[in-house]
Design an enzyme around this catalytic site. Structure first.
Site, PDB file in Angstrom:
ATOM      1  N   GLU A  62       0.813  -1.216   0.000  1.00  0.00           N
ATOM      2  CA  GLU A  62       0.000   0.000   0.000  1.00  0.00           C
ATOM      3  C   GLU A  62       0.849   1.269   0.000  1.00  0.00           C
ATOM      4  OE1 GLU A  62      -2.494  -3.331   1.015  1.00  0.00           O
ATOM      5  OE2 GLU A  62      -0.604  -2.653   1.913  1.00  0.00           O
ATOM      6  N   HIS A 131     -10.776  -5.798   7.870  1.00  0.00           N
ATOM      7  CA  HIS A 131     -11.665  -5.902   6.711  1.00  0.00           C
ATOM      8  C   HIS A 131     -13.017  -5.243   6.990  1.00  0.00           C
ATOM      9  CE1 HIS A 131      -8.766  -9.149   6.158  1.00  0.00           C
ATOM     10  NE2 HIS A 131      -9.100  -9.219   4.894  1.00  0.00           N
TER      11      HIS A 131
END
Length: 326
Positions: A62, A131
């Site tokens: 990321e 998540h």
């Protein structure tokens, strides 16, 4: 008039497609966004139609995704970077906060970094920690970033268009539990400004303020309360930074009561800022303290108990009752 009924995920896909067609400098990048079409299939078909140079499958890194997006923006591109899940953004947090958010001010306005960071966020899909989280307050606190979250298909389409066209970096939080909910999208409409709140349902007794996934919950609460003769006004914030306090204030000065609802923990959440500002602005109009409904100040729980963690109809209606009891 081009009106379509689309799920939120498809509206985002159509918005990305429109942006890619309109501007050759727009690029989409992220983990599995190309061949797979993303884990939620939001970018499905885009790489096939626009090629691997415009829709780019990145490594699982990321920090590298956002660092590359910043570099592309400095070279005149308009990158749309996807972070696969909310909790995966933190390896890139340094890039976002110390580079992306600061470059415009650091250069005295000479450098623009028009990067959009798409982040599916929130719970309700039976997933584990990293998540299902709601980290929007961590970004809204950072000067130099715009933070928005659509609640429906039409806003998903138009707000993403506006975010991509903006010269400011925009963190675009997508309510993943709402990806498959359909709504009308008029692609010929003139949209509201990106950072303007909207009144999703008019009412007279209590104002409910929400954004993203909780707007539907508040609309359901308003429908349930109406059966008991209570009139709830629902304000969809749409933008978390900046916040359209004028629209919230106008509603609260009509109803005299305010309940703020978000999935993120209540502690130091967006609701705290809204409560403080509205108390400052509308103190003499309030008939009750501003109340907040949200997640608990704890790590996101296992999927089997997430419905106890997430704010639902009962907790919203309980706050409404407590507000009306003053």
């Amino acid at each position: 008039m081009a009106v379509k009924k689309l799920p939120v995920a498809k509206a985002i896909n159509e918005s990305l497609r429109t942006a890619l067609e309109a501007d050759p400098k727009v690029v989409v990048m992220g983990e599995d966004v190309g061949k797979l079409g993303g884990v939620f299939r939001v970018t499905d078909g885009l790489q096939k139609d626009f090629g691997e140079d415009r829709v780019i499958d990145t490594p699982l890194a990321e920090s590298g995704i956002i660092g590359t997006a910043i570099g592309l923006a400095l070279r005149g591109y308009r990158p749309v970077a996807e972070i696969q899940f909310d909790g995966f953004v933190f390896p890139a947090y340094d890039q976002i906060v110390t580079q992306l958010a600061k470059m415009y001010a650091r250069s005295l306005g000479k450098i623009k970094v028009p990067v959009v960071i798409r982040i599916p966020y929130g719970g309700g899909i039976g997933a584990v920690e990293h998540h299902s989280e709601s980290p929007e307050a961590l970004f809204a606190h950072v000067a130099g970033l715009k933070v928005v979250s659509p609640s429906n298909a039409s806003d998903a389409y138009w707000m993403l268009q506006q975010a991509i066209q903006s010269d400011d970096p925009v963190v675009f939080f997508e309510p993943k539990r709402r990806y498959w909910e359909k709504g009308e999208v008029n692609t010929d409409a003139i949209p509201d400004p990106l950072h303007k709140a909207s009144v999703a349902r008019a009412g007279t007794d209590v104002t409910l303020v929400a954004y993203g996934p909780m707007v539907r919950t508040c609309l359901e609460a308003a429908a349930a309360a109406a059966e008991e003769g209570k009139s709830l006004e629902v304000v969809d914030l749409r933008s978390i930074s900046p916040i359209d306090f004028d629209t919230v204030q106008a509603s609260v000065e009509k109803t005299g009561r305010l309940v703020v609802v978000h999935e993120a923990p209540v502690f130091f959440g967006a609701g705290a800022e809204i409560a403080a500002r509205i108390t400052e602005r509308s103190f003499y109009h309030l008939e009750a303290p501003v109340l907040r409904v949200g997640g608990f100040h704890s790590p996101y729980p296992p999927a089997r108990v997430e419905e106890d963690y997430l704010p639902g109809l009962d907790r919203v209606l309980d706050a409404v009752d407590r507000s009306l009891a003053y």
